[in-house]
Design an enzyme around this catalytic site. Sequence first.
Site, PDB file in Angstrom:
ATOM      1  N   ARG A   1       0.866  -1.176   0.000  1.00 53.18           N
ATOM      2  CA  ARG A   1       0.000   0.000   0.000  1.00 53.18           C
ATOM      3  C   ARG A   1       0.903   1.226   0.000  1.00 53.18           C
ATOM      4  O   ARG A   1       2.018   1.196   0.545  1.00 53.18           O
ATOM      5  CB  ARG A   1      -0.897   0.023   1.240  1.00 53.18           C
ATOM      6  CG  ARG A   1      -1.856  -1.159   1.357  1.00 53.18           C
ATOM      7  CD  ARG A   1      -2.676  -1.041   2.635  1.00 53.18           C
ATOM      8  NE  ARG A   1      -3.648  -2.132   2.770  1.00 53.18           N
ATOM      9  CZ  ARG A   1      -3.408  -3.276   3.398  1.00 53.18           C
ATOM     10  NH1 ARG A   1      -2.225  -3.475   3.972  1.00 53.18           N
ATOM     11  NH2 ARG A   1      -4.330  -4.215   3.474  1.00 53.18           N
TER      12      ARG A   1
ATOM     13  N   LYS B   1      -2.638  -2.631   7.700  1.00 50.32           N
ATOM     14  CA  LYS B   1      -3.827  -2.137   8.387  1.00 50.32           C
ATOM     15  C   LYS B   1      -4.032  -2.877   9.701  1.00 50.32           C
ATOM     16  O   LYS B   1      -3.852  -4.093   9.770  1.00 50.32           O
ATOM     17  CB  LYS B   1      -5.057  -2.304   7.497  1.00 50.32           C
ATOM     18  CG  LYS B   1      -5.105  -1.320   6.334  1.00 50.32           C
ATOM     19  CD  LYS B   1      -6.406  -1.437   5.576  1.00 50.32           C
ATOM     20  CE  LYS B   1      -6.514  -0.388   4.490  1.00 50.32           C
ATOM     21  NZ  LYS B   1      -7.803  -0.485   3.742  1.00 50.32           N
TER      22      LYS B   1
ATOM     23  N   HIS C   1      -2.127   3.080  -6.268  1.00 49.25           N
ATOM     24  CA  HIS C   1      -3.109   2.011  -6.066  1.00 49.25           C
ATOM     25  C   HIS C   1      -3.206   1.113  -7.293  1.00 49.25           C
ATOM     26  O   HIS C   1      -3.375  -0.107  -7.173  1.00 49.25           O
ATOM     27  CB  HIS C   1      -4.474   2.627  -5.740  1.00 49.25           C
ATOM     28  CG  HIS C   1      -5.283   1.806  -4.792  1.00 49.25           C
ATOM     29  ND1 HIS C   1      -4.773   1.308  -3.605  1.00 49.25           N
ATOM     30  CD2 HIS C   1      -6.570   1.378  -4.845  1.00 49.25           C
ATOM     31  CE1 HIS C   1      -5.710   0.614  -2.978  1.00 49.25           C
ATOM     32  NE2 HIS C   1      -6.797   0.637  -3.703  1.00 49.25           N
TER      33      HIS C   1
ATOM     34  N   ARG D   1      -0.407  -1.367  -7.249  1.00 55.45           N
ATOM     35  CA  ARG D   1      -0.708  -2.460  -6.303  1.00 55.45           C
ATOM     36  C   ARG D   1      -1.706  -3.433  -6.928  1.00 55.45           C
ATOM     37  O   ARG D   1      -1.530  -4.653  -6.841  1.00 55.45           O
ATOM     38  CB  ARG D   1      -1.266  -1.862  -5.014  1.00 55.45           C
ATOM     39  CG  ARG D   1      -1.782  -2.886  -3.980  1.00 55.45           C
ATOM     40  CD  ARG D   1      -2.117  -2.155  -2.688  1.00 55.45           C
ATOM     41  NE  ARG D   1      -3.066  -2.860  -1.861  1.00 55.45           N
ATOM     42  CZ  ARG D   1      -2.740  -3.775  -0.934  1.00 55.45           C
ATOM     43  NH1 ARG D   1      -1.490  -4.126  -0.764  1.00 55.45           N
ATOM     44  NH2 ARG D   1      -3.682  -4.345  -0.188  1.00 55.45           N
TER      45      ARG D   1
ATOM     46  N   HIS E   1      -4.428  -8.689   3.037  1.00 50.54           N
ATOM     47  CA  HIS E   1      -5.878  -8.672   3.232  1.00 50.54           C
ATOM     48  C   HIS E   1      -6.247  -9.596   4.388  1.00 50.54           C
ATOM     49  O   HIS E   1      -5.807 -10.749   4.430  1.00 50.54           O
ATOM     50  CB  HIS E   1      -6.596  -9.154   1.965  1.00 50.54           C
ATOM     51  CG  HIS E   1      -6.562  -8.165   0.841  1.00 50.54           C
ATOM     52  ND1 HIS E   1      -6.794  -8.514  -0.473  1.00 50.54           N
ATOM     53  CD2 HIS E   1      -6.310  -6.830   0.830  1.00 50.54           C
ATOM     54  CE1 HIS E   1      -6.691  -7.442  -1.230  1.00 50.54           C
ATOM     55  NE2 HIS E   1      -6.402  -6.415  -0.463  1.00 50.54           N
TER      56      HIS E   1
ATOM     57  N   TYR F   1     -10.052  -9.721  -7.582  1.00 52.46           N
ATOM     58  CA  TYR F   1      -9.119  -9.897  -8.696  1.00 52.46           C
ATOM     59  C   TYR F   1      -9.513 -11.061  -9.593  1.00 52.46           C
ATOM     60  O   TYR F   1      -9.093 -11.120 -10.745  1.00 52.46           O
ATOM     61  CB  TYR F   1      -7.686 -10.084  -8.155  1.00 52.46           C
ATOM     62  CG  TYR F   1      -7.194  -8.840  -7.460  1.00 52.46           C
ATOM     63  CD1 TYR F   1      -6.827  -7.720  -8.189  1.00 52.46           C
ATOM     64  CD2 TYR F   1      -7.154  -8.769  -6.069  1.00 52.46           C
ATOM     65  CE1 TYR F   1      -6.406  -6.562  -7.555  1.00 52.46           C
ATOM     66  CE2 TYR F   1      -6.742  -7.621  -5.427  1.00 52.46           C
ATOM     67  CZ  TYR F   1      -6.369  -6.521  -6.174  1.00 52.46           C
ATOM     68  OH  TYR F   1      -5.978  -5.375  -5.536  1.00 52.46           O
TER      69      TYR F   1
END
Length: 309
Positions: free
Chosen positions: A145, A175, A250, A253, A276, A285
């Site tokens: 990210r 995150k 982004h 990525r 994730h 994806y």
Amino acid sequence: MQYIEQFLEMALAERGIAENTLISYKRDLLDFKVFLQKIKTEELKVTSDNIERYINLLSNNGILPRSINRKISTLKNYYNFLISEHYAEYNPVLIVDLPKYQNKLPSVMSVEQIRTLLNFYDNTESIEVVRLNAMIHLIYASGLRVSELISLKLVDMVSGGGSLQVRKSFAVKGKGGKERMVVINDKAKTAIENYLKIREEFCRGKSLKANTFFFSSSSSSGHMTRQNFAQLLKKAAIQSGLDPTNVSPHVLRHSFASHLLEGGADLRVIQELLGHSDISTTQIYTHVQTNHLKKTLKNFHPLERKELI
């Protein structure tokens, strides 16, 4: 709404949410607080009808369905917290109908476009471009990210004493403070090594904070900002002859993940590499891959080509 600060403290302490998420939570709750003041209702007396009225107000004010869903999700978490602390007996958000929206498929660059971007800056002597080239290589090689990229520290990226060596794998916090391993390829390692040779040029006269970060700068944060990197990337796209509207941190990525999937990588591996927490996030994806397969079928299958029918 008297329990907002308690809720935010809990979210930070127990769930380890990121600072940006914490800011988003607080903004959502303060917006709802204003709404409750207007309809003269206390937070512990809120009903599902009140929530539906709030959703309608947001929609009428032009708030997009995705943003509305996020705001209501914040309220759901907040009322679950109130129940867990015995402040409330039920969650008024649970039975409301949320606005529907379609997940927008991520934009991706083709492998050829990525090569064009990378090759354009591979042979240069400008220290600014050497740094940018290293950042582009790194984000595409790892799927980081942009917030993870710019906040990398020198100790994350290199090892050794007098002679610093770039690591081929290193840990990064994503995150929610979740840590994962990042592995880079030889080409990215070379680009980063080239930057490391001139990195001191960006540290001279800067604060100790700037010296701590790998991609240091004179910004108040001590490192290159998201906005600056995005702007430099747009400029790089233009100079490379690419459409700048389809080039962003982004998108790089997304391209990393999409190209791995096209190459046959397992979805669970991609999930781990992207950081994730839920496989459903990574599954978007597969839709990109499906579109790619449909396009290939339409262009090359003999019964799809109109001139042969």
